[in-house]
Design a protein around this motif. Sequence first.
Motif, mmCIF file in Angstrom:
data_model
loop_
_atom_site.group_PDB
_atom_site.id
_atom_site.type_symbol
_atom_site.label_atom_id
_atom_site.label_comp_id
_atom_site.label_asym_id
_atom_site.label_seq_id
_atom_site.Cartn_x
_atom_site.Cartn_y
_atom_site.Cartn_z
ATOM 1 N N GLN A 326 35.521 40.641 28.302
ATOM 2 C CA GLN A 326 34.636 39.714 28.898
ATOM 3 C C GLN A 326 34.994 39.098 30.151
ATOM 4 O O GLN A 326 34.405 38.847 31.335
ATOM 5 C CB GLN A 326 34.115 38.510 28.027
ATOM 6 N N PRO A 327 36.419 38.580 30.352
ATOM 7 C CA PRO A 327 36.933 38.197 31.472
ATOM 8 C C PRO A 327 36.988 39.403 32.398
ATOM 9 O O PRO A 327 37.104 39.224 33.808
ATOM 10 C CB PRO A 327 38.345 37.586 31.315
ATOM 11 N N GLU A 330 33.771 39.921 34.275
ATOM 12 C CA GLU A 330 33.321 38.679 34.875
ATOM 13 C C GLU A 330 34.077 38.760 36.294
ATOM 14 O O GLU A 330 33.749 38.512 37.415
ATOM 15 C CB GLU A 330 33.779 37.568 34.252
ATOM 16 N N GLU A 335 27.268 40.640 38.015
ATOM 17 C CA GLU A 335 26.507 40.348 36.700
ATOM 18 C C GLU A 335 25.554 41.190 35.915
ATOM 19 O O GLU A 335 25.519 41.281 34.857
ATOM 20 C CB GLU A 335 25.890 38.964 36.768
ATOM 21 N N HIS A 338 27.191 43.076 32.907
ATOM 22 C CA HIS A 338 27.776 42.202 31.730
ATOM 23 C C HIS A 338 27.109 42.403 30.336
ATOM 24 O O HIS A 338 27.632 42.113 29.422
ATOM 25 C CB HIS A 338 27.745 40.661 32.029
ATOM 26 N N PRO A 458 38.308 33.316 34.617
ATOM 27 C CA PRO A 458 38.783 34.387 33.824
ATOM 28 C C PRO A 458 39.922 35.216 34.515
ATOM 29 O O PRO A 458 40.423 35.866 33.709
ATOM 30 C CB PRO A 458 37.309 35.256 34.119
#
Length: 504
Positions: A326-327, A330, A335, A338, A458
């Motif tokens: 996830q980080p 990011e 986006e 994601h 992040p």
Amino acid sequence: MCYTIITNIFLLHYFHESTNLIRHKTVTGVLWNFLEQLSKRGISILVTLLLARFLLPDDFGMLAMMSVFVTIASALMDSGIKQAVIRKKDASQIDFNTAFYTNLSLGILAYFVLFISAPYISDFYDEERLTLLLRVAGLVVFINSFQVIQSAILSRELNFKLQLKASVPASIISGITAVLLAYYGAGVWALVTQMLLSALLLTMMLWWLQQWRPSLTYSLATFKEIYGFGYKLFLASLIRHISRNIYVLVIASLFGSGVAGLYFFASSIKELVVSQLVSAVQKVTYPALATMQDDNVRLKSGYRKVLSVTTFILFPSVLMLATLAQPIFEVALPERWHGSIVYLQLMCLSNLLYPLHAINLNILKVKGRSDIYLGLAIYKNVLTFLVLFVSYRYGVIGILVGQIILSVLAYIPNSFYSKQLIGYSVTEQVRDCIMPLSLSLAICLPTFLFIQVAATNPLSLILIVSPICAICYIFLSRFFAMQAYNDLISLLYTRLKRRKDKHA
């Protein structure tokens, strides 16, 4: 990527110290292979991330649709001949000639089938752009048919220095070209150009650097011998590619090219990271261990070392990738990508057993049991379709959970034959890798939960969490006196001492 270098240095040391089969020349060659893997994977990761900034999931989805059929055509072109040539103990010029002309003929046949099938594949996906894309991208199969034997000869000799010199420039030039085309709006054609240019440059470099040239001789006896071994590997490879790529085909047809692109992108990242270590280990150990195929005691000892050190470094690396997905997304990606995060995390879990699968199947090839190899591929293919038939009803997440279940079910028969052939049982395999798996889970699970609730930048999370987890893993490995950890520390100390003494 540093774990690949450490693991491969360990394997180099093990084979060098425990056998007389790999001497200075081949040991040096192994090191060049590690550098090749490091360079190619590093370039690929960078290029993939850069392309994702300029391309859409739909572009990767189109590539995913094509890759299913291009991969199958490539399997037909190779037909297990490369593995047969590597394994053959007394290969001569006429053997290489026979293999070369066979691969070339199969490459022409494979491209012809792909060319004719392109409109029907396009109709299946209801995507008319695929016809031209497939006919252009499919040329990679024909191009690669010129390099199979060149690569096989270099692998037989463990001469990976030349492969490094050929592959790195090809990866850099094709990668830069693709990024520039993507920046100027070429879309999916940037990906196709990268594929073709990389294959063409690699083939040209191998022919320039490698001195072997085909002559006008051919042997039907040699063809029967190498194809008798190779065709079973080809069928197994074909079945494996179909079962692996069936997911993209189903996802694209049910959920659209955009979702297929997210899935394919996550799979590409996973392949670059997870497959890096295992493929490097297999590439080196297969020709090396093939030379001791008749000595089961040494084979078992060698594979235990391979499995132990591979899982010691792969398990924490894969679980940390899932934890930090996830980080990382990011920080590095727009986006629109994601949606791939959860896909990548589940793929990491489904690939935890990958080194065990790969090593068990490698044993079959070393022992020449391509018949069992084929049988296991058929078994896994049947399982794949059964699990997919149930899991697709629950969307992409259900399909990925099904892959985790499938990995466990497929491991059982893979390991059964290792016990039959060299006495390496499931119990021993589990014992060799249970501790690194337990430690990795103990560290990564609470870290993952912390990341979900932490209101932290992040990038800061990545910079803080990564070294802490690495230190914890090393500390616990030392505390529990893990054999793989002790072996690695001893190896690094020994090699540093030798280098110091050499320059003293």
